[in-house]
Write a protein that holds these residues in place. Structure first.
Motif, PDB file in Angstrom:
ATOM      1  N   GLN A   1      -2.392  -6.908  11.785  1.00  0.00           N
ATOM      2  CA  GLN A   1      -1.285  -6.872  11.259  1.00  0.00           C
ATOM      3  C   GLN A   1       0.162  -7.202  11.827  1.00  0.00           C
ATOM      4  N   THR A   2       0.771  -7.972  11.217  1.00  0.00           N
ATOM      5  CA  THR A   2       2.212  -8.371  11.973  1.00  0.00           C
ATOM      6  C   THR A   2       3.237  -8.113  11.070  1.00  0.00           C
ATOM      7  N   THR A   3       4.457  -8.267  11.709  1.00  0.00           N
ATOM      8  CA  THR A   3       5.657  -8.271  11.092  1.00  0.00           C
ATOM      9  C   THR A   3       5.607  -9.024   9.943  1.00  0.00           C
ATOM     10  N   VAL A   4       6.046  -8.618   8.788  1.00  0.00           N
ATOM     11  CA  VAL A   4       6.064  -9.435   7.638  1.00  0.00           C
ATOM     12  C   VAL A   4       7.474  -9.392   6.971  1.00  0.00           C
ATOM     13  N   GLY A   5       8.094  -8.342   7.378  1.00  0.00           N
ATOM     14  CA  GLY A   5       9.402  -8.262   6.648  1.00  0.00           C
ATOM     15  C   GLY A   5      10.209  -6.895   7.214  1.00  0.00           C
TER      16      GLY A   5
ATOM     17  N   LEU B   1      16.751   1.581   7.780  1.00  0.00           N
ATOM     18  CA  LEU B   1      16.083   0.304   7.820  1.00  0.00           C
ATOM     19  C   LEU B   1      14.866   0.334   8.797  1.00  0.00           C
ATOM     20  N   GLY B   2      14.035  -0.595   8.562  1.00  0.00           N
ATOM     21  CA  GLY B   2      12.845  -0.571   9.211  1.00  0.00           C
ATOM     22  C   GLY B   2      12.189  -1.938   8.952  1.00  0.00           C
ATOM     23  N   THR B   3      10.877  -1.789   9.783  1.00  0.00           N
ATOM     24  CA  THR B   3      10.049  -3.326   9.888  1.00  0.00           C
ATOM     25  C   THR B   3       8.864  -2.836   8.938  1.00  0.00           C
ATOM     26  N   LEU B   4       8.384  -3.984   8.071  1.00  0.00           N
ATOM     27  CA  LEU B   4       7.160  -3.604   7.295  1.00  0.00           C
ATOM     28  C   LEU B   4       6.234  -4.362   8.344  1.00  0.00           C
ATOM     29  N   LEU B   5       4.989  -3.859   8.158  1.00  0.00           N
ATOM     30  CA  LEU B   5       3.912  -4.721   8.814  1.00  0.00           C
ATOM     31  C   LEU B   5       2.680  -4.944   7.894  1.00  0.00           C
ATOM     32  N   GLY B   6       2.170  -6.032   7.969  1.00  0.00           N
ATOM     33  CA  GLY B   6       1.071  -6.442   6.941  1.00  0.00           C
ATOM     34  C   GLY B   6       0.402  -7.709   7.356  1.00  0.00           C
ATOM     35  N   THR B   7      -0.126  -8.315   6.321  1.00  0.00           N
ATOM     36  CA  THR B   7      -0.559  -9.669   6.522  1.00  0.00           C
ATOM     37  C   THR B   7      -0.118 -10.894   5.464  1.00  0.00           C
ATOM     38  N   ARG B   8      -0.178 -11.880   5.815  1.00  0.00           N
ATOM     39  CA  ARG B   8       0.365 -12.676   4.834  1.00  0.00           C
ATOM     40  C   ARG B   8      -0.491 -14.032   4.369  1.00  0.00           C
ATOM     41  N   ALA B   9      -0.504 -14.139   3.090  1.00  0.00           N
ATOM     42  CA  ALA B   9      -1.432 -15.019   2.722  1.00  0.00           C
ATOM     43  C   ALA B   9      -0.797 -16.151   1.985  1.00  0.00           C
ATOM     44  N   ALA B  10      -1.394 -16.914   1.434  1.00  0.00           N
ATOM     45  CA  ALA B  10      -0.625 -18.376   1.000  1.00  0.00           C
ATOM     46  C   ALA B  10       0.409 -17.905  -0.025  1.00  0.00           C
ATOM     47  N   ASP B  11       0.108 -17.131  -1.099  1.00  0.00           N
ATOM     48  CA  ASP B  11       1.000 -16.833  -2.110  1.00  0.00           C
ATOM     49  C   ASP B  11       1.370 -15.405  -2.196  1.00  0.00           C
ATOM     50  N   SER B  12       1.143 -14.872  -1.318  1.00  0.00           N
ATOM     51  CA  SER B  12       1.391 -13.125  -1.300  1.00  0.00           C
ATOM     52  C   SER B  12       1.465 -12.579  -0.060  1.00  0.00           C
ATOM     53  N   ILE B  13       2.015 -11.629  -0.045  1.00  0.00           N
ATOM     54  CA  ILE B  13       2.129 -10.603   1.477  1.00  0.00           C
ATOM     55  C   ILE B  13       1.619  -9.410   1.045  1.00  0.00           C
ATOM     56  N   GLU B  14       0.783  -8.832   1.931  1.00  0.00           N
ATOM     57  CA  GLU B  14       0.190  -7.344   1.643  1.00  0.00           C
ATOM     58  C   GLU B  14       0.885  -6.841   2.600  1.00  0.00           C
TER      59      GLU B  14
ATOM     60  N   HIS C   1       0.960  -1.206   0.081  1.00  0.00           N
ATOM     61  CA  HIS C   1       0.073  -0.100  -0.020  1.00  0.00           C
ATOM     62  C   HIS C   1       0.917   1.266  -0.018  1.00  0.00           C
ATOM     63  N   PRO C   2       0.288   2.185  -0.741  1.00  0.00           N
ATOM     64  CA  PRO C   2       1.085   3.525  -0.590  1.00  0.00           C
ATOM     65  C   PRO C   2       1.830   4.020   0.889  1.00  0.00           C
TER      66      PRO C   2
ATOM     67  N   VAL D   1       6.619  -6.932  -7.381  1.00  0.00           N
ATOM     68  CA  VAL D   1       6.206  -6.192  -6.284  1.00  0.00           C
ATOM     69  C   VAL D   1       5.056  -5.468  -7.035  1.00  0.00           C
ATOM     70  N   ARG D   2       3.772  -5.279  -6.494  1.00  0.00           N
ATOM     71  CA  ARG D   2       2.826  -4.512  -7.056  1.00  0.00           C
ATOM     72  C   ARG D   2       2.216  -3.590  -6.020  1.00  0.00           C
ATOM     73  N   ILE D   3       1.793  -2.335  -6.415  1.00  0.00           N
ATOM     74  CA  ILE D   3       1.171  -1.409  -5.393  1.00  0.00           C
ATOM     75  C   ILE D   3      -0.348  -1.471  -5.623  1.00  0.00           C
ATOM     76  N   VAL D   4      -0.915  -1.631  -4.591  1.00  0.00           N
ATOM     77  CA  VAL D   4      -2.157  -1.814  -4.558  1.00  0.00           C
ATOM     78  C   VAL D   4      -2.786  -0.838  -3.451  1.00  0.00           C
ATOM     79  N   THR D   5      -4.160  -0.442  -3.681  1.00  0.00           N
ATOM     80  CA  THR D   5      -4.658   0.701  -2.754  1.00  0.00           C
ATOM     81  C   THR D   5      -6.159   0.407  -2.625  1.00  0.00           C
ATOM     82  N   TYR D   6      -6.560   1.000  -1.468  1.00  0.00           N
ATOM     83  CA  TYR D   6      -8.024   0.836  -1.280  1.00  0.00           C
ATOM     84  C   TYR D   6      -8.581   2.041  -2.140  1.00  0.00           C
ATOM     85  N   ASP D   7      -9.794   2.116  -2.303  1.00  0.00           N
ATOM     86  CA  ASP D   7     -10.421   3.125  -2.958  1.00  0.00           C
ATOM     87  C   ASP D   7     -10.123   4.642  -2.643  1.00  0.00           C
ATOM     88  N   GLU D   8     -10.271   4.648  -1.307  1.00  0.00           N
ATOM     89  CA  GLU D   8     -10.351   5.967  -0.720  1.00  0.00           C
ATOM     90  C   GLU D   8      -8.634   6.236  -1.041  1.00  0.00           C
TER      91      GLU D   8
END
Lengths: 281, 326
Positions: A86-90, A37-50, A15-16, A161-168
């Motif tokens: 949302q947890t640490t994903v990377g 450096l820093g941490t990334l937070l998000g969710t993890r699915a079977a074949d992708s990380i958001e 997400h942006p 890598v892809r950039i995804v957004t909510y509508d807002e």
């Protein structure tokens, strides 16, 4: 492990917000650092990380990069309080190349989460002056002796890598795009009628483009593409065919509703002012 | 909501008190793109309650720049009930300070406009930064593609009067010349980004160009949003009627007491008797503060509805024009 990773079509969706956070922290880094450096937070699915969010973690560069693990874990716990899904994903780093202590930091993150992703954000704009965002998955390789004392390395394989957004978010980023061309780099949130107009302009632009394309095909200047032709057919068929009288009715009733509501709200306001006058004298 | 606003009463001990003078008040608010996106994200994910959080930034000349923000966890969730917001805030600010982020509290954001923000505003404006603002973001509208972000601040007169938590009698209100219109003032919000952020925007635009669903905005189905706004307006008007009724009873009682006093005076002149009328019941008048806040909320909602209706009308006229051509 490297083989299994290469077979998966692993993807990273960002997400942006996370990227903006990175740039923000990069702009505020202290002078002795070139990268952050820093941490990334998000969710993890079977074949992708958001990746939804990120925060910067202070580090010091002596010979190895000393990473402030306490800071990272406390900040992560704070973010988890706000949103527990949302947890640490990377983790991420800025710069045009991977940093030297990447394998150590990556090992730390493999303790936190299963398959951390390493995001490299090029803020120095070196490679053909574009903002390069790359992601890597790590797999350990090397000869492991029984004591595991010999250092084995981590091989990083790039993943898309892809950039995804909510509508807002999309609406907000579209709003900010206008700020690039302003002389002060400022943009105001538009008033309601301006927004209608700008949405209309966009629609008009797209329609013009389509009609010019179709004209070009009819005149034989451009090769016709059956796929596009089918999509155009679908497009035209989705316009509902309504009896003009019914349409007129619908539009009139909606207009009446809106006018009535406007009148009512003005009446409420008038009553408010009246009450104010009565109670203050 | 009451619990949230009650928790917001802390003075910001962090951050030095800058010598900001009210003679040079802030006229505009510059908001960073990142702050907007963070607010949007928080509001999107906070489905049950309002999204609330704190704004950080700095004051520069005649503008207030908001450069960072962080969110408050939802206190109504069972696991967060005994969370000490003070401590949470202090910890986060301390951590942000270490990475050179701005740490001055310049206000807070909320994803709906309700009167309890007035009380919270008092605390903020009394603390180190006088020009604190409240950013109100309407999330439902944003789903339709219309980003609505407004900055409010208590007027100096309102601040004076809301400072004392006591009784806010009608006389006070009259003296201060305070009516619902002069409670809040709205400041213009401008989005401003640095150059690096602009280049990031270019990159984002390239990658997300095809996924734009911004045509939701031209959707003619405005009834859902309108219903929601009207419903909350109805609630507010109910409360307003309540207040008005109470005030009229107060006035009647006042009149009655007045007439009784007059009668007592005339009786005293006639009889020389000193009846004990002074222990007339002290009737309870609700502090005018709530009525004032309610009034301003209604005002705000009416404005929102008018704006929304104007948009709807514009879209309808357009649709009509398009169909007439056929």
């Amino acid at each position: 492990m490297a083989l299994t990773l290469a077979n998966n079509n692993f993807e990273v969706n960002i997400h942006p917000v996370a990227l903006f956070n990175i740039v923000h922290a990069y702009e505020r880094r202290s002078e002795k650092f070139d990268t952050i450096l820093g941490t990334l937070l998000g969710t993890r699915a079977a074949d992708s990380i958001e990746v939804f969010d990120s925060f910067v973690v202070p580090h010091s560069t002596h010979n190895d990069a000393l990473y402030n693990v306490d800071y990272a874990s406390t900040m992560a716990s704070f973010y988890r309080k706000v949103n527990s899904t949302q947890t640490t994903v990377g983790w991420y780093s800025t710069g045009s190349d991977m940093i030297s202590g990447a394998n150590l930091i990556h090992e730390y993150y493999t303790h936190e989460t299963r398959n951390p992703v390493y995001l490299l954000v090029d803020t120095s704009l070196k490679n053909d002056s574009s903002f390069q965002i790359k992601a890597y998955m790590g797999a350990s390789f090397g000869i492991k002796d029984k004591d595991r004392l010999k250092s084995h390395g981590i091989i990083f394989t790039p993943i898309p890598v892809r950039i995804v957004t909510y509508d807002e978010e999309k609406a907000a980023t579209d709003l900010f795009q206008a700020g690039k061309f302003n002389k002060d780099f400022q943009v105001k949130p538009p008033s309601e009628l301006d927004q209608v107009q700008s949405a209309l302009d966009k629609l008009l632009l797209m329609l013009n483009y389509l009609t010019s394309y179709v004209d070009g095909i009819i005149e034989g200047k451009k090769p016709s593409d059956p796929k596009i032709g089918r999509m155009l057919m679908n497009l035209i068929n989705t316009v509902p065919r309504v009896d003009p009288k019914d349409l007129e009715n619908m539009i009139n009733t909606s207009m009446n509703d809106l006018l009535m509501i406007q009148y009512l709200s003005q009446a409420v306001k008038a009553q408010l002012v009246l009450n104010e006058k009565l109670t203050s004298t | 909501m009451a619990s949230n606003s009650a928790q917001m009463n802390y003075s910001s001990k962090v951050g030095s008190s800058s010598a900001t003078s009210t003679s040079n008040p802030v006229k505009e608010v510059f908001v960073d793109a990142m702050v907007v996106l963070k607010i949007i994200k928080h509001a999107h994910e906070e489905t049950t309650d309002n999204a609330q959080g704190v704004l950080l930034g700095l004051v520069k000349d005649a503008t207030l720049e908001v450069t960072n923000c962080f969110a408050f966890p939802n206190q109504n969730k069972p696991e967060n009930i005994d969370l000490d917001l003070d401590q949470y805030q202090k910890d986060i600010i301390r951590n942000l300070r270490r990475v050179n982020s701005d740490y001055l509290l310049v206000g807070f954001y909320d994803s709906s406009f309700n009167p309890s923000i007035a009380q919270a505003m008092v605390e903020y404006q009394l603390s180190s930064v006088e020009e604190s603002i409240a950013l109100v973001y309407d999330q439902a509208l944003a789903m339709q593609g219309y980003i609505s972000l407004k900055a409010y601040r208590l007027t100096p007169a309102a601040l004076e009067n809301l400072k004392n938590e006591d009784y806010f009698s009608p006389d006070n209100a009259r003296q201060a010349n305070l009516n619902f219109e002069t409670l809040f003032e709205e400041l213009p919000v401008i989005f401003r980004n640095s150059h690096l952020v602009n280049s990031l925007l270019c990159e984002i635009e390239e990658q997300t160009r095809l996924s734009s669903k911004s045509n939701n905005f031209l959707d003619l189905g405005t009834s859902g949003n309108l219903e929601r706004q009207l419903r909350s307006l109805i609630d507010c008007v109910d409360v307003f009627a309540n207040h008005a009724a109470r005030y009229t009873t107060y006035q009647k009682q006042l009149q009655r007491q007045q007439s009784r006093r007059n009668q007592r005076d005339s009786n005293r002149r006639n009889d020389g008797n000193d009846e004990d009328f002074d222990n007339t019941t002290k009737f309870y008048v609700k502090s005018r503060r709530e009525a004032l806040l309610n009034g301003s909320q209604i005002n705000n909602q009416c404005d929102n509805i008018t704006q929304f209706a104007a948009q709807g009308l514009a879209k309808l006229f357009m649709a009509q024009a398009v169909h007439e051509k056929q």
